[in-house]
Design an enzyme around this catalytic site. Structure first.
Site, mmCIF file in Angstrom:
data_model
loop_
_atom_site.group_PDB
_atom_site.id
_atom_site.type_symbol
_atom_site.label_atom_id
_atom_site.label_comp_id
_atom_site.label_asym_id
_atom_site.label_seq_id
_atom_site.Cartn_x
_atom_site.Cartn_y
_atom_site.Cartn_z
ATOM 1 N N LEU A 164 8.071 46.386 -12.092
ATOM 2 C CA LEU A 164 8.270 47.865 -12.528
ATOM 3 C C LEU A 164 7.928 48.737 -11.553
ATOM 4 O O LEU A 164 6.942 48.416 -10.934
ATOM 5 C CB LEU A 164 7.578 47.801 -13.645
ATOM 6 N N GLY A 183 2.496 38.145 -14.389
ATOM 7 C CA GLY A 183 1.455 38.531 -14.371
ATOM 8 C C GLY A 183 1.740 40.181 -14.209
ATOM 9 O O GLY A 183 2.582 40.529 -13.364
ATOM 10 N N GLY A 184 0.656 40.991 -14.712
ATOM 11 C CA GLY A 184 0.729 42.272 -14.369
ATOM 12 C C GLY A 184 2.034 42.814 -14.715
ATOM 13 O O GLY A 184 2.370 42.773 -15.770
ATOM 14 N N ASP A 185 2.767 43.668 -13.898
ATOM 15 C CA ASP A 185 3.981 44.350 -14.369
ATOM 16 C C ASP A 185 5.244 43.349 -13.550
ATOM 17 O O ASP A 185 6.255 43.892 -13.220
ATOM 18 C CB ASP A 185 4.229 45.557 -13.941
ATOM 19 N N GLU A 186 4.938 42.110 -13.118
ATOM 20 C CA GLU A 186 5.856 41.322 -12.497
ATOM 21 C C GLU A 186 6.885 40.282 -13.450
ATOM 22 O O GLU A 186 6.006 39.697 -14.163
ATOM 23 C CB GLU A 186 5.317 40.568 -11.367
#
Length: 214
Positions: free
Chosen positions: A118, A158-161
């Site tokens: 993102l 994980g995160g925005d991945e």
């Protein structure tokens, strides 16, 4: 037997018949339909009652194991799915990818792995807070799911991945078409974020077996 859940019924009846035929104790776990409409998981342990070498009936004890089953399901959910978005997690993604590669190899098909990141997420997190960021990730996940087939896998790494496995891909153009749909879906406005934050997504793709075989 009328109380046994339809999805378990034939299996349980077959196990009962096997127990009687082979004269072995009966052990099974299955669901029964309670009078209040609930589905109750039970553990059934029984043995043959015989008279003059003739089987009369099965006699045993039925335990309610619903709580244990629910706990097991929760553990599986936590082990394989991302708790925030409900998507497959990194571990389940790798399992699904192994299966997809094996299937593609067997049936001489192509598959694609998309890697998505993102753009603009950090700004939302920093200015609006982690709750807004979590809501953004959850809605993004739903948009990704809505724009691929049921047979495809969407995962959060994980995160925005995120990653997506597209199975039985016919051409590079079909991958581009899916990627365009995903970019358009993710880039649409998010009500809770506001117009000042524009979210987009960057996508990379790799194709089996053109780019790699693992």
């Amino acid at each position: 037997s009328q109380q046994i859940h339809p999805d378990d019924h034939d299996r349980v009846i077959a196990e009962v018949k096997q127990s009687l035929q082979e004269q072995i104790p009966f052990h099974s776990e299955y669901r029964i339909c309670a009078k209040d409409g609930r589905h109750v998981w039970v553990k059934d342990a029984a043995a043959n009652v015989r008279d003059h070498d003739e089987d009369l009936y099965l006699q045993g004890v039925v335990y309610d194991i619903t709580e244990r089953k629910l706990s097991d399901e929760k553990l599986v959910q936590m082990a394989h799915f991302d708790q925030l978005t409900g998507l497959a997690n990194r571990s389940l993604f790798h399992d699904r990818l192994d299966q997809a590669v094996a299937q593609a190899k067997r049936y001489k098909q192509k598959l694609a792995v998309l890697y998505l990141d993102l753009d603009g997420f950090k700004a939302v997190n920093d200015s609006l807070g982690h709750k807004a960021g979590d809501m953004l990730l959850a809605e993004t996940a739903q948009r990704l799911r809505n724009n691929v087939r049921e047979v495809d896998t969407v995962a959060r790494m994980g995160g925005d991945e995120f990653t997506i496995i597209l199975i039985d891909v016919k051409s590079v153009d079909s991958i581009k078409l899916v990627a365009s749909k995903l970019i358009e879906a993710v880039s649409a406005p998010y009500e809770h974020v506001g117009a000042e934050h524009h979210i987009t997504v960057s996508i990379g793709a790799a194709v089996y077996p053109d780019n790699s075989t693992d």
